[in-house]
Design an enzyme around this catalytic site. Structure first.
Site, short mmCIF file in Angstrom:
data_model
loop_
_atom_site.label_atom_id
_atom_site.label_comp_id
_atom_site.label_asym_id
_atom_site.label_seq_id
_atom_site.Cartn_x
_atom_site.Cartn_y
_atom_site.Cartn_z
CG HIS A 15 41.14 50.03 44.71
ND1 HIS A 15 40.33 49.47 43.76
CD2 HIS A 15 41.45 51.28 44.26
CE1 HIS A 15 40.14 50.34 42.78
NE2 HIS A 15 40.81 51.44 43.06
CG ASP B 77 39.24 44.10 43.22
OD1 ASP B 77 39.35 42.94 43.64
OD2 ASP B 77 39.04 45.09 43.94
CG HIS C 169 43.77 46.90 42.60
ND1 HIS C 169 43.53 45.60 43.00
CD2 HIS C 169 42.67 47.61 42.97
CE1 HIS C 169 42.35 45.54 43.57
NE2 HIS C 169 41.80 46.74 43.58
CG HIS D 261 37.00 41.24 45.84
ND1 HIS D 261 36.06 42.16 45.43
CD2 HIS D 261 38.02 41.98 46.35
CE1 HIS D 261 36.51 43.38 45.67
NE2 HIS D 261 37.69 43.32 46.22
CG ASP E 243 39.52 46.20 48.85
OD1 ASP E 243 40.09 47.08 48.17
OD2 ASP E 243 38.72 45.37 48.35
CG HIS F 171 39.62 47.21 39.53
ND1 HIS F 171 38.26 47.15 39.73
CD2 HIS F 171 40.16 47.48 40.75
CE1 HIS F 171 38.00 47.37 41.01
NE2 HIS F 171 39.13 47.59 41.65
ZN ZN Z 1 38.97 45.02 46.17
ZN ZN Z 2 39.70 47.38 43.76
#
Ligand code: ZN
Ligand code: ZN
Length: 323
Positions: free
Chosen positions: A63, A212, A61, A270, A65, A141
Site C-alpha cells: 500500500h 497493517d 506490504h 498507524h 502509505d 490485510h
Molecule cells: Zn497503511
Molecule cells: Zn495497508
C-alpha cells in the site's frame, strides 16, 4: 537489546504531526528500515539517526502509505559512493509494485549507480547472525500479500568468570570453547564441562512489527510472550465496521490481542487522523495496561521485559501534544 525509532506513525495520509509509516530497528551496528512511507527521507534527517547502514529495507506490504518514500530515499542513497548496494525485501507481490516505482519511474531508462536489489521473501528466517535473527510471518490485510517481521536475540548462557577462575582455567582458547558449549581438556589433563562455568540460559529479547492487519488470531503462534509488539491501531471500536471493511484493527482489538498473547509491552502506531491520540490510548489502556501510542521520532530501547523511551537523538524538535 533492540532499539526502535518511529519515523512515521500516521495511517494512509500524513497529519500535521505525523508522517507516514516507517521505523528503524537497530541491534548494535545492524539497522533495518521497516516500511518507507512518503517523506521518510526527511524524517531520517530530522531524527538524527543518519543514513549509515540503512541499505537494508523490509516492507510489510505494497500500500502506498508504506512504500512511496522508497522513490526519494533510494534515488538519494544510490548517488552516495559509500553505499555499494541496497536490498529491499518483501513478498513477491509487494515487490512487483516497488519494481514499477523504482525501475519504471525513478530509474526509468537509466542504470542505478549502485546495485538496487529486490529480494522476494516468504515466511521464515530472512536474516541471521550469531546475535539475532529476523523472520517474516504472514499477515492478513485486505488481500495484500503482507508480511510482519519478528526480531529475536539468540538466547545465551553467561560465562561465569568467578567459577572459571576458581577452576584455574588458564587464558587461552579453552574459555572460548566452553562459551560455545564444547567440553575442553586443559593442559593439566583435567576435563571441564560447559555446565561447570556457564550460568542458566538467558532468553534473548523478542520484538515484532506487524504492520497493517485485519486479523490477530492467526498471529498468536508467532508472537506469544513478546517483549514488545508494534502494531497498527487505525480505528476506534466505535467504527469497528470500517476497521473490518478496510482490514484494520481498532485500539481495543490490538490491546485485547496483547492480553491474549501475553505481550509485555504494546506500542500502537498507524493512527488515523480522525482520532485524538489520547482517545486511542484510553481505549487501548482499558484492555491492556502496558501500552503506548508512538509519535514520530519516539525511540524505545527494548530489553528483556523492559521498554524504555529514549531521549531523541536530535534536539531540533520536541514532542507536542497533538490535536
Ligand atoms: Zn497503511
Ligand atoms: Zn495497508
Amino acid at each position: 537489546m533492540f532499539q526502535i525509532t518511529f519515523l512515521g506513525t500516521s495511517a494512509s495520509a500524513p497529519s500535521f504531526h505525523r508522517g507516514l509509516s516507517s521505523q528503524v530497528i537497530q541491534h548494535n551496528e545492524h539497522r533495518f528500515l521497516v516500511d518507507c512511507g512518503e517523506g521518510t527521507q526527511r524524517q531520517i534527517l530530522r531524527s538524527g539517526l543518519g543514513f549509515k547502514g540503512l541499505n537494508r529495507i523490509l516492507i510489510t506490504h505494497s500500500h502506498l502509505d508504506h512504500i512511496l518514500g522508497l522513490g526519494g530515499l533510494v534515488s538519494t542513497l544510490a548517488r552516495w559512493e559509500t553505499m555499494d548496494e541496497m536490498v529491499i525485501m518483501g513478498s513477491a507481490r509487494t515487490l512487483e509494485r516497488i519494481d514499477d516505482l523504482l525501475f519504471k519511474v525513478v530509474f526509468r531508462g537509466v542504470r542505478p549507480p549502485i546495485d538496487v536489489r529486490l529480494e522476494a521473501i516468504s515466511p521464515g528466517v530472512i536474516f541471521t547472525n550469531k546475535d539475532f535473527s529476523v523472520s517474516a510471518f504472514d499477515v492478513t490485510h485486505r488481500g495484500a500479500a503482507s508480511l510482519g517481521y519478528l526480531f529475536e536475540e539468540a538466547s545465551r548462557r553467561p560465562f561465569l568468570t568467578d567459577k572459571a577462575d576458581k577452576l584455574n582455567i588458564p587464558p587461552g582458547p579453552w574459555r572460548g570453547q566452553l562459551v560455545r558449549g564444547q567440553v575442553v581438556t586443559l593442559p593439566d589433563r583435567r576435563e571441564i564441562q560447559p555446565d561447570d562455568v556457564l550460568g542458566p540460559v538467558r532468553e534473548g529479547v523478542r520484538i515484532a512489527l506487524v504492520g497493517d492487519t485485519g486479523r490477530t488470531d492467526n498471529l498468536l503462534p508467532y508472537l506469544r510472550g513478546l517483549d514488545a509488539l508494534v502494531v497498527e491501531s487505525t480505528y476506534l471500536e466505535s467504527e469497528i465496521e470500517m476497521a473490518r471493511q478496510f482490514g484494520h484493527l481498532t485500539a481495543q482489538q490490538a490491546a485485547s490481542f496483547a492480553t491474549d498473547a501475553d505481550i509485555k509491552h504494546l506500542i500502537l502506531t498507524h493512527l488515523s487522523r480522525r482520532y485524538r491520540e489520547r482517545d486511542v490510548l484510553t481505549e487501548a489502556r482499558a484492555n491492556f495496561n502496558n501500552v503506548r501510542v508512538a509519535r514520530d521520532f519516539d525511540s524505545y530501547e527494548i530489553r528483556r521485559g523492559e521498554c524504555k523511551r529514549m531521549e531523541p537523538v536530535s534536539k531540533n524538535f520536541h514532542h507536542r501534544e497533538e490535536n
